[in-house]
Design an enzyme around this catalytic site. Structure first.
Site, PDB file in Angstrom:
ATOM      1  N   GLU A 126       0.503 -14.155 -20.511  1.00 44.28           N
ATOM      2  CA  GLU A 126       0.513 -14.711 -21.864  1.00 44.28           C
ATOM      3  C   GLU A 126       1.455 -15.906 -21.887  1.00 44.28           C
ATOM      4  O   GLU A 126       1.958 -16.343 -20.861  1.00 44.28           O
ATOM      5  CB  GLU A 126       0.977 -13.640 -22.864  1.00 44.28           C
ATOM      6  CG  GLU A 126       2.341 -13.065 -22.540  1.00 44.28           C
ATOM      7  CD  GLU A 126       2.753 -11.931 -23.457  1.00 44.28           C
ATOM      8  OE1 GLU A 126       2.230 -11.840 -24.566  1.00 44.28           O
ATOM      9  OE2 GLU A 126       3.631 -11.144 -23.045  1.00 44.28           O
ATOM     10  N   ASP A 140      10.944 -16.301 -27.710  1.00 35.88           N
ATOM     11  CA  ASP A 140       9.784 -17.107 -27.296  1.00 35.88           C
ATOM     12  C   ASP A 140      10.030 -18.607 -27.426  1.00 35.88           C
ATOM     13  O   ASP A 140       9.280 -19.319 -28.095  1.00 35.88           O
ATOM     14  CB  ASP A 140       8.549 -16.717 -28.115  1.00 35.88           C
ATOM     15  CG  ASP A 140       8.312 -15.237 -28.171  1.00 35.88           C
ATOM     16  OD1 ASP A 140       8.518 -14.574 -27.154  1.00 35.88           O
ATOM     17  OD2 ASP A 140       7.918 -14.737 -29.248  1.00 35.88           O
TER      18      ASP A 140
END
Length: 541
Positions: free
Chosen positions: A189, A17
């Site tokens: 997301e 991420d």
């Protein structure tokens, strides 16, 4: 003249991420750490090729306490930004992720310098996860996060929510509105907002974290939308190319170089074995991008490239260097532990040794004495020497190859009911995803009640072999060859695409009698090994 090529990933092993930032000539990448403490890894580079870990900013109880957090919870998807005056770090501490509800608490910390000190956190909200902070050119700051709606079936991803954040009061203010619902790929997301040539750009992650993962781009003239989808919808994905060297590509962030080039950093995986297991976890890759008609495109995309041109030349020798860690002054930055902001309760550096204080069992979600580093190569050797005097079978310490409570391998010095020492293998290979020990246990080996023991393991691709040696003796094999490929997201014990970390190797100690029996480790060795089967390892170009 062509620039040097590097081989993805730029951050090998569990570095998921990524959020990238440039301040002057310096680049920084923040990545998720989930249940591993301290929280958030921040790497620094001058050339996009060579990266060094400079800090883990969430290092005290007031910022982060993950005791009780289940596996693959904890710190999700940090966002690192700079507003011209100071650094801002947004992060989520997830307390529950399975089932209909997500208890995901979002915070902001700040620092004048990247090394810190970092502030105590501002609590923001708990309506979703993967938040980011956007600093607009009019001075306003906008908080952006995905919205979780537990009423939705079968998927609770309800779009990207926007609201202004007031830095003076430390609170969200004004209207909050869902500005983007994503594409048909769903599971939107990981939002990041940018502004360029009068457009607001919204880069999101979609398709889950597995083999249909993608980066989706949209734009609008107004920050509130409506947002127009990119002509190709997904600017980066390997979902339609099962033969690409890099898979699971998504969750990205954009950075511009001083000379005007654009790069996208992103989550990625390198699958091995016939089961397509990413044994090195979710790694951080980079792609060159370009702009056309005010849209960003990935060069040679949307499928990610294994080899990418950047200004710098990677120090390949450093990547392959043996690391022998000693414990004279402080714990090396490569090491982390699990969940607790009170490390003094689980370890100390004493007289040149790493002393682990036996606590709960391996895999505990609360307080276990386990200190480990990431597996960053497909093949490696690890070794340590332990001095440990257990009184019975409830005390054990040793060398572990660890993913989570559901899958681990653990060679221990333990005891018997009558106080004799033995070497005992504790593994969960056969029983995953249940997290039970493989029974019956492999036959223990009796060893003298006094003296240090050398413990070692070798991983060659999907094969793991343990070794041991008494003082003055050579290493000898113990136990069978295990399947090391289960130390991966795909075997993490959760429902499909529900595990998010990576393989570690390190030292652990447990005392289920509650007497906190210490185990003393002399050193820790990590030695990368070249293997012909390591198709995607990092080599010089």
């Amino acid at each position: 003249m062509a620039m040097p090529q590097l081989t993805n990933p730029i951050l090998p092993g569990f570095n998921a991420d990524p959020s990238i930032l440039r301040v002057g000539e310096d680049y920084y990448i923040a990545t998720s750490t989930f249940e591993w403490y301290p929280g958030v890894q921040i790497h620094h580079s001058k050339d996009l090729a060579n990266w060094d870990l400079v800090t883990r900013p969430l290092s005290r109880k007031s910022q982060l306490d993950m005791r009780g957090n289940p596996d693959s919870c904890g710190v999700w998807a940090p966002c690192l930004t700079h507003d011209g005056e100071k650094f801002w770090l947004v992060y989520t501490d997830v307390k529950r992720k399975d089932g209909s509800f997500k208890d995901a608490h979002n915070y902001i910390v700040t620092a004048d310098k990247i090394e810190g000190p970092w502030s105590d956190p501002y609590y923001i909200n708990s309506s979703g996860f993967d938040p980011s902070l956007f600093h607009d050119d009019d001075g306003k700051k906008w908080f952006v996060n995905m919205l979780w709606d537990h009423r939705r079936r079968p998927k609770a991803f309800a779009g990207i929510r926007l609201q202004e954040w007031d830095a003076k009061t430390g609170k969200l203010v004004g209207k909050r509105e869902t500005v983007f619902f994503g594409s048909e790929l769903d599971l939107v997301e990981g939002p990041h907002l940018y502004k360029r040539n009068g457009y607001y750009y919204l880069l999101t992650a979609e398709g889950g974290t597995g083999y249909t993962h993608a980066c989706t781009l949209a734009r609008s003239k107004d920050i509130w939308g409506p947002y127009e989808m990119h002509p190709e919808t997904h600017v980066l994905t390997a979902k339609d190319n099962i033969h690409a060297a890099i898979q699971r590509s998504g969750h990205g962030d954009i950075v511009d170089t001083p000379d005007g080039k654009t790069y996208l950093v992103h989550l990625m995986g390198r699958p091995t074995t016939q089961f397509r297991r990413c044994v090195l976890g979710r790694e951080c890759g980079i792609q060159e991008a370009y702009w056309k008609d005010d849209w960003m495109y990935v060069k040679n995309g949307p499928v990610p490239s294994l080899h990418v041109e950047v200004a710098g030349t990677r120090d390949v020798e450093k990547y392959w260097a043996e690391q022998k860690y000693t414990f004279d002054k402080e714990l090396h930055k490569d090491f982390q532990w699990l969940r607790t902001p009170e490390p003094e309760r689980i370890f100390a550096l004493q007289e040149g040794k790493l002393t682990l204080f036996g606590r709960e069992s391996i895999g505990s979600w609360f307080e276990q004495a386990l200190v480990a580093r990431r597996q960053t190569h497909f093949s490696y050797d690890a070794e340590t020497v332990v001095d440990f005097s257990p009184e019975d079978e409830r005390q054990f310490a040793g060398l572990t190859a660890y993913y989570c409570r559901f899958n681990f391998f653990y060679l221990t010095v333990s005891g018997t009911e009558d106080g004799k020492r033995e070497l005992l293998l504790l593994t969960s290979e056969v029983s995953f995803p249940h997290g039970d020990l493989e029974l019956p246990l492999a036959a223990p080996i009796q060893i003298p009640n006094e003296g240090k023991v050398k413990l070692a393991l070798s991983i060659r691709g999907a094969k793991l072999q343990y070794y041991y040696a008494l003082e003055g003796e050579e290493l000898k094999k113990i136990g069978p060859v295990y399947d090391a490929s289960i130390l991966c997201d795909e075997c993490g014990g959760h429902r499909n695409e529900g595990s998010f970390t990576g393989a570690f190797v390190g030292m652990a100690a447990s005392d289920l009698n509650g007497t906190v029996l210490p185990a003393k480790f002399d050193y820790f060795l990590y030695r990368p090994e070249h293997e012909e089967t390591d198709r995607y390892e990092i080599h010089s170009q």
